[in-house]
Design a protein around this motif. Sequence first.
Motif, PDB file in Angstrom:
ATOM      1  N   LEU A   1       0.036  -0.906   0.363  1.00  0.00           N
ATOM      2  CA  LEU A   1       1.302  -1.136   0.227  1.00  0.00           C
ATOM      3  C   LEU A   1       2.061  -0.307   1.425  1.00  0.00           C
ATOM      4  N   ASN A   2       1.560   0.877   1.469  1.00  0.00           N
ATOM      5  CA  ASN A   2       2.035   1.921   2.668  1.00  0.00           C
ATOM      6  C   ASN A   2       1.354   1.763   3.757  1.00  0.00           C
ATOM      7  N   ASN A   3       0.373   0.962   4.099  1.00  0.00           N
ATOM      8  CA  ASN A   3      -0.198   0.709   5.460  1.00  0.00           C
ATOM      9  C   ASN A   3      -1.078   1.865   5.671  1.00  0.00           C
ATOM     10  N   MET A   4      -1.965   2.387   4.839  1.00  0.00           N
ATOM     11  CA  MET A   4      -2.479   3.888   5.113  1.00  0.00           C
ATOM     12  C   MET A   4      -3.970   3.429   5.185  1.00  0.00           C
ATOM     13  N   MET A   5      -4.551   3.857   6.107  1.00  0.00           N
ATOM     14  CA  MET A   5      -6.041   3.920   6.428  1.00  0.00           C
ATOM     15  C   MET A   5      -6.799   5.152   5.485  1.00  0.00           C
ATOM     16  N   SER A   6      -5.972   6.003   5.488  1.00  0.00           N
ATOM     17  CA  SER A   6      -6.837   7.116   4.496  1.00  0.00           C
ATOM     18  C   SER A   6      -5.818   8.174   3.827  1.00  0.00           C
ATOM     19  N   ASP A   7      -5.935   8.964   2.946  1.00  0.00           N
ATOM     20  CA  ASP A   7      -5.068   9.704   2.360  1.00  0.00           C
ATOM     21  C   ASP A   7      -4.229  10.837   3.162  1.00  0.00           C
ATOM     22  N   HIS A   8      -4.929  11.164   4.294  1.00  0.00           N
ATOM     23  CA  HIS A   8      -4.297  11.930   5.185  1.00  0.00           C
ATOM     24  C   HIS A   8      -3.031  11.502   5.770  1.00  0.00           C
ATOM     25  N   GLY A   9      -2.583  10.286   5.662  1.00  0.00           N
ATOM     26  CA  GLY A   9      -1.460   9.811   6.128  1.00  0.00           C
ATOM     27  C   GLY A   9      -0.261  10.394   5.372  1.00  0.00           C
ATOM     28  N   ILE A  10      -0.478  10.852   4.141  1.00  0.00           N
ATOM     29  CA  ILE A  10       0.565  11.312   3.052  1.00  0.00           C
ATOM     30  C   ILE A  10       1.259  12.561   3.876  1.00  0.00           C
ATOM     31  N   TYR A  11       0.695  13.257   4.598  1.00  0.00           N
ATOM     32  CA  TYR A  11       1.368  14.656   5.132  1.00  0.00           C
ATOM     33  C   TYR A  11       2.325  14.270   6.266  1.00  0.00           C
ATOM     34  N   SER A  12       2.306  13.179   6.732  1.00  0.00           N
ATOM     35  CA  SER A  12       3.135  12.708   7.959  1.00  0.00           C
ATOM     36  C   SER A  12       4.329  12.114   7.421  1.00  0.00           C
ATOM     37  N   ARG A  13       4.423  11.883   6.217  1.00  0.00           N
ATOM     38  CA  ARG A  13       5.744  11.083   5.807  1.00  0.00           C
ATOM     39  C   ARG A  13       6.516  11.695   4.745  1.00  0.00           C
ATOM     40  N   GLU A  14       7.745  11.269   4.612  1.00  0.00           N
ATOM     41  CA  GLU A  14       8.567  11.877   3.631  1.00  0.00           C
ATOM     42  C   GLU A  14       8.633  11.043   2.356  1.00  0.00           C
ATOM     43  N   ARG A  15       8.019   9.902   2.190  1.00  0.00           N
ATOM     44  CA  ARG A  15       8.143   9.250   0.997  1.00  0.00           C
ATOM     45  C   ARG A  15       6.982   8.254   1.054  1.00  0.00           C
ATOM     46  N   LEU A  16       6.679   7.904  -0.135  1.00  0.00           N
ATOM     47  CA  LEU A  16       5.566   6.743  -0.341  1.00  0.00           C
ATOM     48  C   LEU A  16       6.181   5.860  -1.122  1.00  0.00           C
ATOM     49  N   LEU A  17       5.815   4.274  -0.867  1.00  0.00           N
ATOM     50  CA  LEU A  17       6.094   3.448  -1.754  1.00  0.00           C
ATOM     51  C   LEU A  17       5.234   3.038  -2.783  1.00  0.00           C
ATOM     52  N   ILE A  18       5.669   3.191  -4.051  1.00  0.00           N
ATOM     53  CA  ILE A  18       4.725   2.970  -5.146  1.00  0.00           C
ATOM     54  C   ILE A  18       4.895   1.366  -5.650  1.00  0.00           C
ATOM     55  N   PRO A  19       3.684   0.708  -5.736  1.00  0.00           N
ATOM     56  CA  PRO A  19       3.710  -0.553  -6.379  1.00  0.00           C
ATOM     57  C   PRO A  19       4.521  -0.577  -7.755  1.00  0.00           C
ATOM     58  N   VAL A  20       5.091  -1.575  -8.250  1.00  0.00           N
ATOM     59  CA  VAL A  20       5.418  -1.602  -9.530  1.00  0.00           C
ATOM     60  C   VAL A  20       4.459  -2.400 -10.394  1.00  0.00           C
ATOM     61  N   SER A  21       3.994  -1.890 -11.391  1.00  0.00           N
ATOM     62  CA  SER A  21       3.051  -2.444 -12.412  1.00  0.00           C
ATOM     63  C   SER A  21       3.674  -2.929 -13.761  1.00  0.00           C
ATOM     64  N   LYS A  22       4.833  -2.450 -13.897  1.00  0.00           N
ATOM     65  CA  LYS A  22       5.279  -2.871 -15.252  1.00  0.00           C
ATOM     66  C   LYS A  22       6.874  -3.337 -15.144  1.00  0.00           C
ATOM     67  N   PRO A  23       6.984  -4.672 -15.197  1.00  0.00           N
ATOM     68  CA  PRO A  23       8.488  -5.228 -15.084  1.00  0.00           C
ATOM     69  C   PRO A  23       9.735  -4.544 -15.869  1.00  0.00           C
ATOM     70  N   ASP A  24       9.204  -4.045 -16.910  1.00  0.00           N
ATOM     71  CA  ASP A  24      10.348  -3.161 -17.746  1.00  0.00           C
ATOM     72  C   ASP A  24      11.122  -2.423 -16.994  1.00  0.00           C
ATOM     73  N   ILE A  25      10.365  -1.765 -15.912  1.00  0.00           N
ATOM     74  CA  ILE A  25      11.207  -0.540 -15.189  1.00  0.00           C
ATOM     75  C   ILE A  25      12.302  -1.234 -14.436  1.00  0.00           C
ATOM     76  N   LEU A  26      12.008  -2.272 -14.056  1.00  0.00           N
ATOM     77  CA  LEU A  26      13.365  -3.047 -13.412  1.00  0.00           C
ATOM     78  C   LEU A  26      14.408  -3.432 -14.190  1.00  0.00           C
ATOM     79  N   MET A  27      14.442  -3.539 -15.360  1.00  0.00           N
ATOM     80  CA  MET A  27      15.369  -4.037 -16.177  1.00  0.00           C
ATOM     81  C   MET A  27      16.588  -3.183 -16.059  1.00  0.00           C
ATOM     82  N   GLY A  28      17.957  -3.839 -15.670  1.00  0.00           N
ATOM     83  CA  GLY A  28      19.109  -3.138 -15.540  1.00  0.00           C
ATOM     84  C   GLY A  28      19.149  -2.245 -14.307  1.00  0.00           C
ATOM     85  N   GLY A  29      18.112  -2.447 -13.541  1.00  0.00           N
ATOM     86  CA  GLY A  29      18.032  -1.558 -12.309  1.00  0.00           C
ATOM     87  C   GLY A  29      18.590  -2.063 -10.934  1.00  0.00           C
ATOM     88  N   ARG A  30      18.829  -1.297 -10.041  1.00  0.00           N
ATOM     89  CA  ARG A  30      19.535  -1.510  -8.613  1.00  0.00           C
ATOM     90  C   ARG A  30      18.440  -1.482  -7.636  1.00  0.00           C
TER      91      ARG A  30
END
Length: 260
Positions: free
Chosen positions: A145-174
């Motif tokens: 999802l974050n277009n990363m070849m390796s875990d080292h890319g985490i140190y150059s970023r401010e945030r990561l996008l996390i896949p949504v695995s459970k739809p319940d977390i979206l209920m009532g959300g924005r």
Amino acid sequence: MGCFGDSDDDLLWEELISSTRREVESHHHHILHEKCPEIQPDQCDQVLNKDLWRSILERLSAAELGRAACVCRTWNSIASETEVQINAFKAPWKLKEIVGRPSSTSFFHATTLSRFAISHKLKRSDTIPGLAIKYQVHVTDIRRLNNMMSDHGIYSRERLLIPVSKPDILMGGRCYIERDIYARREVAVLYLDGAPDGKASYIANTSPEKSNRRLLDSIRRSLQTDDGTAEYYLSISNGNLRTAFAQFSQDLSWEQGHGI
């Protein structure tokens, strides 16, 4: 012609129409009489016809709405309305609101969780495996999802996008429509701890003009035609590449059939 041809689909439409018609006609006759006295009785059916179909089409899923757009011009017109598409996109997940607009309305045709992501602001102690455990997703899905070849890319970023695995977390959300410069994709982002930072460096600021130019170029290449023709089909399809191609093919077949 159309996508709904078997008996089960016919029954579905009959049920939708019969369950909606009386409610819509009664409500709209009252509104038309009260708010629009200038509308003559013989014009009411024309007004009601589109409102009736809108009430029916608004009950469809995003996938069904996309197929309905191929049936006729009236359905295409309604199914191409941005608000109708947004509501169909939100409905399965019971979302409260979608903020922002994607570069193309085809974004709203997705029927899976693949369009959604959770924004996680990175801390020094974060690791990809640790985040995978925290959010109950696979390490490979975070990397993809974050277009990363390796875990080292985490140190150059401010945030990561996390896949949504459970739809319940979206209920009532924005969710906020964003194009992440690292992930290189548009996603509907859910912020669990508030709202996005408008000055964040990881959100691409793409002007509508540039987005429309890219979309126009894409349609021109797909149709193998000139800018003027591509722009025409872009306008009548509301930026939907599939609809533009279908309409172009239909018109081309008509011309060939009449020897034009």
